[in-house]
Design a protein around this motif. Structure first.
Motif, mmCIF file in Angstrom:
data_model
loop_
_atom_site.group_PDB
_atom_site.id
_atom_site.type_symbol
_atom_site.label_atom_id
_atom_site.label_comp_id
_atom_site.label_asym_id
_atom_site.label_seq_id
_atom_site.Cartn_x
_atom_site.Cartn_y
_atom_site.Cartn_z
ATOM 1 N N CYS A 91 0.811 -1.358 -0.039
ATOM 2 C CA CYS A 91 -0.030 0.009 -0.018
ATOM 3 C C CYS A 91 0.786 1.282 0.017
ATOM 4 C CB CYS A 91 -0.926 0.087 1.402
ATOM 5 S SG CYS A 91 -2.027 1.694 1.307
ATOM 6 N N PRO A 92 0.681 1.897 -0.964
ATOM 7 C CA PRO A 92 1.698 3.445 -1.059
ATOM 8 C C PRO A 92 1.141 4.470 -0.140
ATOM 9 C CG PRO A 92 0.099 3.221 -2.848
ATOM 10 C CD PRO A 92 -0.230 1.984 -2.220
ATOM 11 N N MET A 93 0.136 4.314 0.237
ATOM 12 C CA MET A 93 -0.588 5.246 1.530
ATOM 13 C C MET A 93 -0.289 4.731 2.867
ATOM 14 S SD MET A 93 -1.690 7.614 -0.428
ATOM 15 C CE MET A 93 -2.309 8.420 0.534
ATOM 16 N N PRO B 28 -4.719 -2.531 4.385
ATOM 17 C CA PRO B 28 -5.783 -2.806 3.449
ATOM 18 C C PRO B 28 -6.543 -4.064 4.055
ATOM 19 C CG PRO B 28 -3.868 -2.344 2.410
ATOM 20 C CD PRO B 28 -3.504 -2.496 3.463
ATOM 21 N N CYS C 49 -7.496 6.364 1.211
ATOM 22 C CA CYS C 49 -7.294 5.232 0.069
ATOM 23 C C CYS C 49 -7.302 5.916 -1.347
ATOM 24 C CB CYS C 49 -8.121 4.131 0.232
ATOM 25 S SG CYS C 49 -8.061 2.929 -1.245
ATOM 26 N N ILE C 50 -6.267 5.614 -2.165
ATOM 27 C CA ILE C 50 -6.431 6.402 -3.428
ATOM 28 C C ILE C 50 -6.796 5.329 -4.534
ATOM 29 C CG2 ILE C 50 -4.745 8.197 -2.961
ATOM 30 C CD1 ILE C 50 -2.813 6.194 -4.422
ATOM 31 N N GLU C 51 -7.563 4.069 -4.060
ATOM 32 C CA GLU C 51 -8.070 3.119 -4.982
ATOM 33 C C GLU C 51 -7.225 2.821 -6.232
ATOM 34 O OE1 GLU C 51 -11.930 4.555 -6.018
ATOM 35 O OE2 GLU C 51 -12.285 5.251 -4.191
ATOM 36 N N CYS C 52 -5.901 2.543 -5.854
ATOM 37 C CA CYS C 52 -4.852 2.279 -6.765
ATOM 38 C C CYS C 52 -4.787 0.674 -7.093
ATOM 39 C CB CYS C 52 -3.304 2.613 -6.259
ATOM 40 S SG CYS C 52 -2.933 1.774 -5.053
ATOM 41 N N GLY C 53 -5.503 -0.076 -6.228
ATOM 42 C CA GLY C 53 -5.340 -1.482 -6.541
ATOM 43 C C GLY C 53 -4.297 -2.390 -6.203
ATOM 44 N N CYS C 54 -3.077 -1.757 -5.666
ATOM 45 C CA CYS C 54 -2.020 -2.605 -5.333
ATOM 46 C C CYS C 54 -2.223 -3.628 -4.462
ATOM 47 C CB CYS C 54 -0.903 -1.786 -4.599
ATOM 48 S SG CYS C 54 -0.216 -0.481 -5.759
ATOM 49 N N CYS C 55 -3.156 -3.454 -3.391
ATOM 50 C CA CYS C 55 -3.498 -4.521 -2.303
ATOM 51 C C CYS C 55 -4.172 -5.647 -2.806
ATOM 52 C CB CYS C 55 -4.184 -4.110 -1.430
ATOM 53 S SG CYS C 55 -5.759 -2.897 -1.992
ATOM 54 N N VAL D 32 -9.983 -3.642 -3.026
ATOM 55 C CA VAL D 32 -10.390 -2.238 -3.440
ATOM 56 C C VAL D 32 -12.144 -1.966 -3.790
ATOM 57 C CG1 VAL D 32 -10.284 -0.588 -5.418
ATOM 58 C CG2 VAL D 32 -8.489 -1.886 -4.820
ATOM 59 N N ILE E 124 -13.268 -1.503 -0.148
ATOM 60 C CA ILE E 124 -13.044 -0.131 -0.100
ATOM 61 C C ILE E 124 -14.261 0.983 -0.698
ATOM 62 C CG2 ILE E 124 -11.368 1.868 -0.062
ATOM 63 C CD1 ILE E 124 -9.100 -0.690 0.496
HETATM 64 S S1 SF4 Z 1 -6.012 0.436 -3.051
HETATM 65 FE FE1 SF4 Z 1 -5.187 -0.750 -1.415
HETATM 66 S S2 SF4 Z 1 -3.140 -0.121 -1.690
HETATM 67 FE FE2 SF4 Z 1 -4.068 1.364 -2.831
HETATM 68 S S3 SF4 Z 1 -4.263 3.137 -1.318
HETATM 69 FE FE3 SF4 Z 1 -6.139 1.849 -1.363
HETATM 70 S S4 SF4 Z 1 -5.848 0.275 0.448
HETATM 71 FE FE4 SF4 Z 1 -3.946 1.181 -0.315
#
Ligand code: SF4
Ligand code: SF4
Length: 440
Positions: A374-376, A380, A403-409, A420, A423
């Motif tokens: 998670c970059p934030m 998650p 959460c920037i909803e980047c999808g890394c998790c 996501v 979230i």
């Molecule tokens: S989508 Fe997942 S990895 Fe990305 S900011 Fe949100 S919780 Fe962190």
């Protein structure tokens, strides 16, 4: 090359399908579907009526608030109907103006209005951007005039042109920077004039050496081209600011809180069109890609064109299993291609069965991979468990809104948990509770 930010992932880039394909123009359609909400913020309201004749570039709707944006006619013709159609981002029915083209493609009188933006006043430039309906074209669709209007008390000292395009598969900004570098750079100079800044960064991921080369040759001394490490989500605003300036946008804060404004490369080109020619945002470059597309292409297409027509222009689909508006990490899955191209549509992806990972998810095994990715700096796994139970208040205490909803998790989760998705569900619950309490 600059170092990067904490967390992030390295998904397969998959840019090879379209990164070397020059942009091709999509021909004029016979009908356009212009959604009234193509931006974040308050909706816009139609100011034309069924049966009315319109010209290309004519304003079709007025913004209902400062954080809002108008939409414009993509060609000349007649307003067939003002109706509702599926909105590709919300999945709900949204207001839409249908225009039957007359085939003449005639501009509104007075357009293009060629002029020198560097002799225009600050207020005239702002009005040009606002009335042209320019919004963030990287997908965020935040109205550009709002980003260029820092509130009193906020000092901006850093302007960043975002040419990172870290989302796998997509190459629309890459091609724009290669083929029309002057539009991007001139738009950046106009934004700098509006913000009263004399220096800027143009950030490009190191996997686009040709774009870096072109921009280094073309950029004026006041715009520094910076090559960034390839890591997803390098192009997210907060991660970009951290990589370039080492400043951290605080929890719940905005880039302006650390003196920065970021505009996508495509948005800069649209700022230039608006200020140097009075041309509103009625077309964009979009990558139609994925192994499920017969001939993947980068297409210059009018806003409001039906996606189905654009896919047919690319030879149609083969072994298609999943249609995504946007890229694989942040894009939104669609159930139909009878949806229009929007201002924020940087790409459309069609995946085959082989490329997709459609399988049941299971319980969290507490492996911690999502936390590392998670970059934030969020947890998650906790948010996903709260999401299963709909516990948005507890999630809010765990910084849900950061959460920037980047999808890394989701990408790294071995249990295939749709984190996501959970979230987004929690955020929707939180917003609807907030709306209800305001209405109470
Ligand atoms: S989508 Fe997942 S990895 Fe990305 S900011 Fe949100 S919780 Fe962190
Ligand atoms: S990656 Fe998946 S399984 Fe591992 S801790 Fe996160 S949610 Fe749980």
């Amino acid at each position: 090359m600059r170092s990067s930010f904490k967390g992030g992932v390295h998904p397969p880039e998959e840019k090879g399908l379209v990164k070397d394909s020059p942009v091709v123009d999509f021909p004029l359609s016979s009908r356009y579907y212009v959604l009234l909400q193509q931006h974040l913020g308050a909706p816009s309201r139609a100011i034309v009526k069924s049966g009315e004749n319109v010209k290309k570039g004519q304003t079709l709707s007025e913004p209902m608030g400062f954080v809002s944006a108008p939409v414009h006619a993509p060609t000349s013709g007649t307003v067939k109907e003002i109706t509702r159609m599926v909105h590709p981002v919300t999945g709900l029915l949204g207001p839409c103006i249908i225009i039957d083209a007359d085939g003449k493609d005639e501009w509104l009188e007075g357009l293009p209005a060629v002029r020198d933006p560097f002799t225009m006043t600050h207020d005239d430039l702002m009005e040009a951007v606002r009335s042209a309906g320019v919004v963030g074209m990287g997908g965020a669709t935040f109205p550009t005039h709002v980003k260029l209007s820092p509130p009193k008390g906020k000092t901006i000292d850093t302007f960043i042109v975002n040419g990172v395009e870290c989302e796998p598969y997509l190459s629309s900004d890459h091609r724009l920077m290669l083929e029309e570098p002057d539009r991007v750079l001139n738009g950046a100079r106009v934004a700098m004039k509006i913000l009263g800044l004399e220096k800027a960064y143009l950030a490009i991921e190191a996997n686009k050496p040709d774009a870096i080369r072109v921009m280094e040759q073309k950029a004026p001394p006041e715009i520094q081209v910076v090559s960034l490490k390839v890591k997803y989500p390098q192009g997210a605003e907060k991660q970009l600011i951290k990589a370039l300036t080492d400043r951290e946008v605080p929890s719940g804060g905005l880039p302006m809180d650390v003196g920065a404004v970021v505009q996508n490369a495509g948005t800069c080109a649209a700022i230039w069109d608006a200020c140097a020619a009075g041309i509103p945002l009625i077309e964009r470059i979009t990558s139609i890609t994925g192994r499920g597309i017969v001939q993947p292409k980068n297409v210059r297409v009018r806003v409001g064109t039906l996606l189905k027509e654009v896919i047919d222009f690319c030879g149609g689909v083969k072994d298609a299993a999943k249609l995504i508006f946007g890229g694989p990490m942040m894009g939104i899955a669609q159930f139909t291609s009878e949806i229009p191209i929007m201002k924020g549509t940087s790409g459309v992806l069609v995946l085959t069965e082989k490329d997709t990972n459609i399988s049941e998810y299971s319980a969290c095994i507490s492996c911690g991979r999502c936390v590392e990715a998670c970059p934030m700096g969020l947890i998650p796994s906790t948010l996903s468990k709260l999401g299963e139970k709909g516990q948005w208040q507890k999630a809010a205490e765990n910084n849900l809104m950061d959460c920037i909803e980047c999808g890394c998790c989701t990408y790294v989760c071995p249990a295939r948990r749709p984190i996501v998705h959970f979230i987004k569900h929690l955020k929707a619950l939180s917003r609807s509770a907030g709306a209800k309490s305001k209405g109470a």
